[in-house]
Write a protein that holds these residues in place. Structure first.
Motif, PDB file in Angstrom:
ATOM      1  N   ASP A 118       0.818  -1.211   0.000  1.00  0.00           N
ATOM      2  CA  ASP A 118       0.000   0.000   0.000  1.00  0.00           C
ATOM      3  C   ASP A 118       0.854   1.264   0.000  1.00  0.00           C
ATOM      4  N   ILE A 119       2.028   1.202   0.602  1.00  0.00           N
ATOM      5  CA  ILE A 119       2.963   2.328   0.542  1.00  0.00           C
ATOM      6  C   ILE A 119       3.466   2.487  -0.888  1.00  0.00           C
ATOM      7  N   VAL A 120       3.920   1.390  -1.483  1.00  0.00           N
ATOM      8  CA  VAL A 120       4.442   1.411  -2.855  1.00  0.00           C
ATOM      9  C   VAL A 120       3.379   1.899  -3.835  1.00  0.00           C
ATOM     10  N   ASN A 121       2.157   1.424  -3.662  1.00  0.00           N
ATOM     11  CA  ASN A 121       1.074   1.735  -4.601  1.00  0.00           C
ATOM     12  C   ASN A 121       0.324   3.027  -4.270  1.00  0.00           C
ATOM     13  N   TRP A 173      20.491   9.522  14.028  1.00  0.00           N
ATOM     14  CA  TRP A 173      19.259  10.120  13.512  1.00  0.00           C
ATOM     15  C   TRP A 173      18.868  11.331  14.356  1.00  0.00           C
ATOM     16  N   ARG A 174      18.934  11.178  15.664  1.00  0.00           N
ATOM     17  CA  ARG A 174      18.515  12.250  16.572  1.00  0.00           C
ATOM     18  C   ARG A 174      19.339  13.515  16.354  1.00  0.00           C
ATOM     19  N   ASP A 175      20.651  13.359  16.125  1.00  0.00           N
ATOM     20  CA  ASP A 175      21.509  14.528  15.919  1.00  0.00           C
ATOM     21  C   ASP A 175      21.164  15.262  14.628  1.00  0.00           C
ATOM     22  N   ASP A 176      20.908  14.503  13.563  1.00  0.00           N
ATOM     23  CA  ASP A 176      20.571  15.121  12.281  1.00  0.00           C
ATOM     24  C   ASP A 176      19.125  15.591  12.225  1.00  0.00           C
ATOM     25  N   TYR A 177      18.246  14.869  12.912  1.00  0.00           N
ATOM     26  CA  TYR A 177      16.811  15.162  12.848  1.00  0.00           C
ATOM     27  C   TYR A 177      16.199  15.114  14.247  1.00  0.00           C
ATOM     28  N   PRO A 178      16.313  16.216  15.002  1.00  0.00           N
ATOM     29  CA  PRO A 178      15.721  16.241  16.343  1.00  0.00           C
ATOM     30  C   PRO A 178      14.194  16.099  16.304  1.00  0.00           C
ATOM     31  N   GLU A 179      13.607  16.420  15.162  1.00  0.00           N
ATOM     32  CA  GLU A 179      12.198  16.135  14.911  1.00  0.00           C
ATOM     33  C   GLU A 179      12.156  15.206  13.706  1.00  0.00           C
ATOM     34  N   PRO A 180      11.193  14.305  13.662  1.00  0.00           N
ATOM     35  CA  PRO A 180      11.180  13.333  12.568  1.00  0.00           C
ATOM     36  C   PRO A 180      11.040  14.014  11.207  1.00  0.00           C
ATOM     37  N   PRO A 181      11.843  13.587  10.245  1.00  0.00           N
ATOM     38  CA  PRO A 181      11.819  14.221   8.927  1.00  0.00           C
ATOM     39  C   PRO A 181      10.701  13.681   8.032  1.00  0.00           C
ATOM     40  N   ASP A 182      10.352  14.474   7.050  1.00  0.00           N
ATOM     41  CA  ASP A 182       9.387  14.040   6.033  1.00  0.00           C
ATOM     42  C   ASP A 182      10.189  13.359   4.932  1.00  0.00           C
ATOM     43  N   PHE A 183      10.135  12.038   4.909  1.00  0.00           N
ATOM     44  CA  PHE A 183      10.931  11.262   3.958  1.00  0.00           C
ATOM     45  C   PHE A 183      10.429  11.367   2.524  1.00  0.00           C
ATOM     46  N   ILE A 184       9.179  11.717   2.356  1.00  0.00           N
ATOM     47  CA  ILE A 184       8.622  11.800   1.013  1.00  0.00           C
ATOM     48  C   ILE A 184       8.853  13.178   0.398  1.00  0.00           C
ATOM     49  N   GLY A 239       8.555  -9.160  -5.005  1.00  0.00           N
ATOM     50  CA  GLY A 239       8.527  -9.311  -6.457  1.00  0.00           C
ATOM     51  C   GLY A 239       8.302  -7.991  -7.179  1.00  0.00           C
ATOM     52  N   PHE A 240       8.599  -6.884  -6.507  1.00  0.00           N
ATOM     53  CA  PHE A 240       8.403  -5.561  -7.102  1.00  0.00           C
ATOM     54  C   PHE A 240       9.341  -5.391  -8.280  1.00  0.00           C
ATOM     55  N   LYS A 241       8.777  -5.067  -9.420  1.00  0.00           N
ATOM     56  CA  LYS A 241       9.564  -4.941 -10.645  1.00  0.00           C
ATOM     57  C   LYS A 241       9.917  -3.491 -10.962  1.00  0.00           C
ATOM     58  N   GLY A 242       9.519  -2.596 -10.093  1.00  0.00           N
ATOM     59  CA  GLY A 242       9.798  -1.180 -10.311  1.00  0.00           C
ATOM     60  C   GLY A 242       8.606  -0.506 -10.965  1.00  0.00           C
ATOM     61  N   GLY A 257       8.324   9.371 -10.214  1.00  0.00           N
ATOM     62  CA  GLY A 257       9.131  10.564  -9.984  1.00  0.00           C
ATOM     63  C   GLY A 257       9.741  10.435  -8.607  1.00  0.00           C
ATOM     64  N   PRO A 258      10.273  11.524  -8.075  1.00  0.00           N
ATOM     65  CA  PRO A 258      10.912  11.462  -6.752  1.00  0.00           C
ATOM     66  C   PRO A 258       9.988  10.924  -5.656  1.00  0.00           C
ATOM     67  N   ARG A 259       8.731  11.301  -5.700  1.00  0.00           N
ATOM     68  CA  ARG A 259       7.789  10.855  -4.666  1.00  0.00           C
ATOM     69  C   ARG A 259       7.646   9.333  -4.660  1.00  0.00           C
ATOM     70  N   GLN A 260       7.490   8.725  -5.829  1.00  0.00           N
ATOM     71  CA  GLN A 260       7.347   7.273  -5.902  1.00  0.00           C
ATOM     72  C   GLN A 260       8.648   6.572  -5.515  1.00  0.00           C
ATOM     73  N   THR A 261       9.760   7.150  -5.924  1.00  0.00           N
ATOM     74  CA  THR A 261      11.059   6.576  -5.563  1.00  0.00           C
ATOM     75  C   THR A 261      11.245   6.599  -4.052  1.00  0.00           C
ATOM     76  N   ARG A 262      10.845   7.691  -3.416  1.00  0.00           N
ATOM     77  CA  ARG A 262      10.975   7.800  -1.953  1.00  0.00           C
ATOM     78  C   ARG A 262      10.032   6.835  -1.240  1.00  0.00           C
ATOM     79  N   ARG A 263       8.856   6.621  -1.807  1.00  0.00           N
ATOM     80  CA  ARG A 263       7.932   5.640  -1.234  1.00  0.00           C
ATOM     81  C   ARG A 263       8.526   4.231  -1.341  1.00  0.00           C
TER      82      ARG A 263
END
Length: 124
Positions: free
Chosen positions: A14-17, A53-64, A90-93, A100-106
């Motif tokens: 569901d994340i991928v799709n 992670w805490r040092d670079d991101y004291p608050e959780p980052p938006d990965f997407i 079995g994800f074929k890409g 685009g970047p959003r799907q790649t990040r997902r």
């Protein structure tokens, strides 16, 4: 973050799709990394978050929405787990022109969560 779906294969798909919205996808990673929101104090509790992670991101980052935390997420996947999305699901890409970047990040989030799930099963 208590209303999160379980970390099942269906949730990963569901994340991928793009069925699971961005906020939920991010929160699944935040939870796995150890971020917890304290509603009483209205701050993020990072005591359980790895210092790298805490040092670079004291608050959780938006990965997407942002590339740098996603790059860090990619680099944190152990080498043997880099292809879990392909090997386990079995994800074929994505098809040319459909991503685009959003799907790649997902896809990165999904692969990272598969790796996290595998590590938890091995430790458990």
């Amino acid at each position: 973050m208590s209303d999160l779906p379980p970390l099942t294969t269906q949730t990963i798909w569901d994340i991928v799709n793009d069925v699971v919205d961005d906020a939920i996808a991010n929160q699944l990673v935040w939870q796995a990394l150890g971020y917890r929101y304290d509603p009483d104090r209205q701050v993020w509790d990072t005591e359980a978050v790895d210092p790298s992670w805490r040092d670079d991101y004291p608050e959780p980052p938006d990965f997407i929405a942002h590339r740098p935390p996603t790059v860090k997420l990619t680099r944190s996947i152990p080498q043997p787990d880099k292809q879990l999305l392909k090997e386990e699901l079995g994800f074929k890409g994505y098809k040319l022109g459909e991503f685009g970047p959003r799907q790649t990040r997902r896809a990165t989030i999904a692969n990272w969560l598969l790796s996290y799930r595998k590590q938890q099963a091995e430790a458990g």
